[in-house]
Write a protein that holds these residues in place. Structure first.
Motif, PDB file in Angstrom:
ATOM      1  N   LEU A  74     -16.983  34.579  13.748  1.00 22.32           N
ATOM      2  CA  LEU A  74     -17.332  33.227  13.325  1.00 22.32           C
ATOM      3  C   LEU A  74     -18.115  32.502  14.407  1.00 22.32           C
ATOM      4  O   LEU A  74     -17.717  32.501  15.571  1.00 22.32           O
ATOM      5  CB  LEU A  74     -16.068  32.429  13.005  1.00 22.32           C
ATOM      6  CG  LEU A  74     -15.275  32.813  11.757  1.00 22.32           C
ATOM      7  CD1 LEU A  74     -13.987  31.999  11.699  1.00 22.32           C
ATOM      8  CD2 LEU A  74     -16.109  32.571  10.504  1.00 22.32           C
ATOM      9  N   TRP A 113     -21.662  23.403  10.553  1.00 19.92           N
ATOM     10  CA  TRP A 113     -21.439  24.567   9.696  1.00 19.92           C
ATOM     11  C   TRP A 113     -20.800  25.688  10.508  1.00 19.92           C
ATOM     12  O   TRP A 113     -20.864  25.708  11.734  1.00 19.92           O
ATOM     13  CB  TRP A 113     -22.755  25.087   9.126  1.00 19.92           C
ATOM     14  CG  TRP A 113     -23.424  24.169   8.156  1.00 19.92           C
ATOM     15  CD1 TRP A 113     -24.304  23.161   8.456  1.00 19.92           C
ATOM     16  CD2 TRP A 113     -23.284  24.178   6.739  1.00 19.92           C
ATOM     17  NE1 TRP A 113     -24.721  22.540   7.300  1.00 19.92           N
ATOM     18  CE2 TRP A 113     -24.113  23.138   6.241  1.00 19.92           C
ATOM     19  CE3 TRP A 113     -22.555  24.942   5.845  1.00 19.92           C
ATOM     20  CZ2 TRP A 113     -24.226  22.859   4.880  1.00 19.92           C
ATOM     21  CZ3 TRP A 113     -22.654  24.665   4.490  1.00 19.92           C
ATOM     22  CH2 TRP A 113     -23.476  23.636   4.014  1.00 19.92           C
ATOM     23  N   ASP A 128     -19.603  33.100   8.761  1.00 18.53           N
ATOM     24  CA  ASP A 128     -18.770  34.295   8.862  1.00 18.53           C
ATOM     25  C   ASP A 128     -19.699  35.489   8.770  1.00 18.53           C
ATOM     26  O   ASP A 128     -20.267  35.772   7.719  1.00 18.53           O
ATOM     27  CB  ASP A 128     -17.746  34.321   7.723  1.00 18.53           C
ATOM     28  CG  ASP A 128     -16.729  35.452   7.870  1.00 18.53           C
ATOM     29  OD1 ASP A 128     -17.126  36.537   8.359  1.00 18.53           O
ATOM     30  OD2 ASP A 128     -15.569  35.252   7.493  1.00 18.53           O
ATOM     31  N   THR A 182     -18.340  38.533   6.254  1.00 19.90           N
ATOM     32  CA  THR A 182     -18.468  38.333   4.809  1.00 19.90           C
ATOM     33  C   THR A 182     -19.817  37.739   4.409  1.00 19.90           C
ATOM     34  O   THR A 182     -20.126  37.635   3.224  1.00 19.90           O
ATOM     35  CB  THR A 182     -17.365  37.393   4.288  1.00 19.90           C
ATOM     36  OG1 THR A 182     -17.521  36.103   4.903  1.00 19.90           O
ATOM     37  CG2 THR A 182     -15.986  37.954   4.631  1.00 19.90           C
ATOM     38  N   GLU A 213     -20.828  34.586   4.758  1.00 22.37           N
ATOM     39  CA  GLU A 213     -20.577  33.347   4.047  1.00 22.37           C
ATOM     40  C   GLU A 213     -20.798  32.148   4.961  1.00 22.37           C
ATOM     41  O   GLU A 213     -20.415  32.169   6.144  1.00 22.37           O
ATOM     42  CB  GLU A 213     -19.141  33.307   3.521  1.00 22.37           C
ATOM     43  CG  GLU A 213     -18.858  34.315   2.413  1.00 22.37           C
ATOM     44  CD  GLU A 213     -17.407  34.323   2.021  1.00 22.37           C
ATOM     45  OE1 GLU A 213     -17.120  34.350   0.814  1.00 22.37           O
ATOM     46  OE2 GLU A 213     -16.541  34.307   2.928  1.00 22.37           O
ATOM     47  N   ILE A 238     -19.722  28.289   5.796  1.00 20.53           N
ATOM     48  CA  ILE A 238     -18.514  27.494   5.642  1.00 20.53           C
ATOM     49  C   ILE A 238     -18.861  26.065   6.030  1.00 20.53           C
ATOM     50  O   ILE A 238     -19.319  25.808   7.146  1.00 20.53           O
ATOM     51  CB  ILE A 238     -17.374  28.027   6.528  1.00 20.53           C
ATOM     52  CG1 ILE A 238     -17.172  29.537   6.301  1.00 20.53           C
ATOM     53  CG2 ILE A 238     -16.087  27.262   6.276  1.00 20.53           C
ATOM     54  CD1 ILE A 238     -16.239  30.185   7.303  1.00 20.53           C
ATOM     55  N   THR A 246     -15.188  24.934   2.666  1.00 19.29           N
ATOM     56  CA  THR A 246     -15.659  25.629   1.463  1.00 19.29           C
ATOM     57  C   THR A 246     -16.644  26.725   1.838  1.00 19.29           C
ATOM     58  O   THR A 246     -17.580  26.489   2.606  1.00 19.29           O
ATOM     59  CB  THR A 246     -16.335  24.637   0.504  1.00 19.29           C
ATOM     60  OG1 THR A 246     -15.409  23.595   0.178  1.00 19.29           O
ATOM     61  CG2 THR A 246     -16.788  25.340  -0.770  1.00 19.29           C
ATOM     62  N   ARG A 247     -16.419  27.888   1.270  1.00 14.86           N
ATOM     63  CA  ARG A 247     -17.271  29.041   1.577  1.00 14.86           C
ATOM     64  C   ARG A 247     -18.290  29.271   0.462  1.00 14.86           C
ATOM     65  O   ARG A 247     -17.982  29.093  -0.716  1.00 14.86           O
ATOM     66  CB  ARG A 247     -16.427  30.314   1.738  1.00 14.86           C
ATOM     67  CG  ARG A 247     -15.580  30.339   3.000  1.00 14.86           C
ATOM     68  CD  ARG A 247     -14.656  31.545   3.044  1.00 14.86           C
ATOM     69  NE  ARG A 247     -13.983  31.668   4.321  1.00 14.86           N
ATOM     70  CZ  ARG A 247     -14.331  32.512   5.293  1.00 14.86           C
ATOM     71  NH1 ARG A 247     -15.356  33.346   5.100  1.00 14.86           N
ATOM     72  NH2 ARG A 247     -13.665  32.558   6.423  1.00 14.86           N
ATOM     73  N   SER A 248     -19.487  29.694   0.852  1.00 19.16           N
ATOM     74  CA  SER A 248     -20.507  30.074  -0.123  1.00 19.16           C
ATOM     75  C   SER A 248     -21.251  31.292   0.404  1.00 19.16           C
ATOM     76  O   SER A 248     -21.617  31.345   1.584  1.00 19.16           O
ATOM     77  CB  SER A 248     -21.488  28.928  -0.389  1.00 19.16           C
ATOM     78  OG  SER A 248     -22.132  28.528   0.807  1.00 19.16           O
TER      79      SER A 248
END
Length: 241
Positions: free
Chosen positions: A137, A143, A146, A149, A151, A153, A158-160
């Motif tokens: 991370l 922001w 990750d 993954t 993503e 955050i 909230t992850r996208s």
């Protein structure tokens, strides 16, 4: 112990191209499997785990876009898209959906081979970065990313998920935070090869990445344009874990 050859799947509805590439790639040390459409690819994936997929854009039934989108729902397998279209929008859309590279038809098999090697090198390098002994991370400008993954955050946690193209471009900015990067340098860092002459697709990708970061004209952007020079990520990057 001998390392097994990388498995490549060629998806193309032209039998001559399938045969040509299977033979050519086989002679260069790869295990090449072929499929003529989405159904044949799905059948192959039931018993084969490819290291890379070479995917034609124009296919009967589900086209390359649909297949790419479906693959990206559950796999990070590298994808090189083949397209006879001269429309740059098609190539950009393919990259946005998660393709790692594209090559226009007709093409020289030697160029495809070079791109396969470059994409596989980049993929294995990124996998090494995401190993447990490396930072997973990182935080920047409110922001977090990750890197395992892929993503984003936000401040609320909230992850996208990021597309392959967005992740690679953001990773290039994070690796060179507060450093002005030219368009050519960004292209090379995010795609692993030199930028074609007069190619401005990086501008489109930067615009899309800014949108993912929720930037608008009312705020100072994280990714700033440096007139005549390129772009810069105007934020420090901190390792979280």
């Amino acid at each position: 112990m001998t390392t097994p050859p990388a498995t490549l799947i060629v998806v193309d509805d032209d039998p001559e191209i399938r045969e040509l590439l299977a033979d050519y790639l086989g002679r260069h040390g790869y295990r090449a499997l072929v499929a003529e459409d989405a159904a044949a690819l799905s059948a192959l994936l039931d018993h084969a785990t490819p290291d890379l997929v070479i995917l034609d854009l124009m296919l009967p039934g589900d086209d390359g876009f649909a297949i790419c989108r479906r693959l990206r729902r559950h796999s990070e397998v590298p994808i090189i898209m083949l397209t006879a279209s001269a429309d740059e929008t098609d190539r950009i859309l393919g990259l946005e959906l998660g393709a790692d590279d594209y090559l226009g038809k007709p093409f020289n098999p030697r160029e495809l081979l070079a791109r396969i090697k470059a994409v596989l090198r980049r993929f294995h390098s990124q996998a090494a970065v995401a190993s447990p002994d490396q930072a997973r991370l990182v935080a920047f400008g409110g922001w977090q990313l990750d890197r395992v993954t892929r993503e984003l955050i936000d401040a609320e946690g909230t992850r996208s998920a990021l597309s392959g193209a967005d992740f690679k471009l953001l990773q290039a900015f994070l690796d060179h935070a507060e450093e002005v990067l030219s368009r050519d340098r960004l292209f090379e860092l995010s795609r692993g090869r030199p930028s074609p002459p007069l190619d401005r697709s990086i501008d489109v990708h930067v615009c899309r990445l800014r949108q993912r970061l929720g930037e608008d004209s009312q705020q100072a952007p994280l990714i700033r344009t440096v007139r005549g020079a390129g772009y810069v990520l105007a934020s420090r990057v901190d390792v979280i874990a």
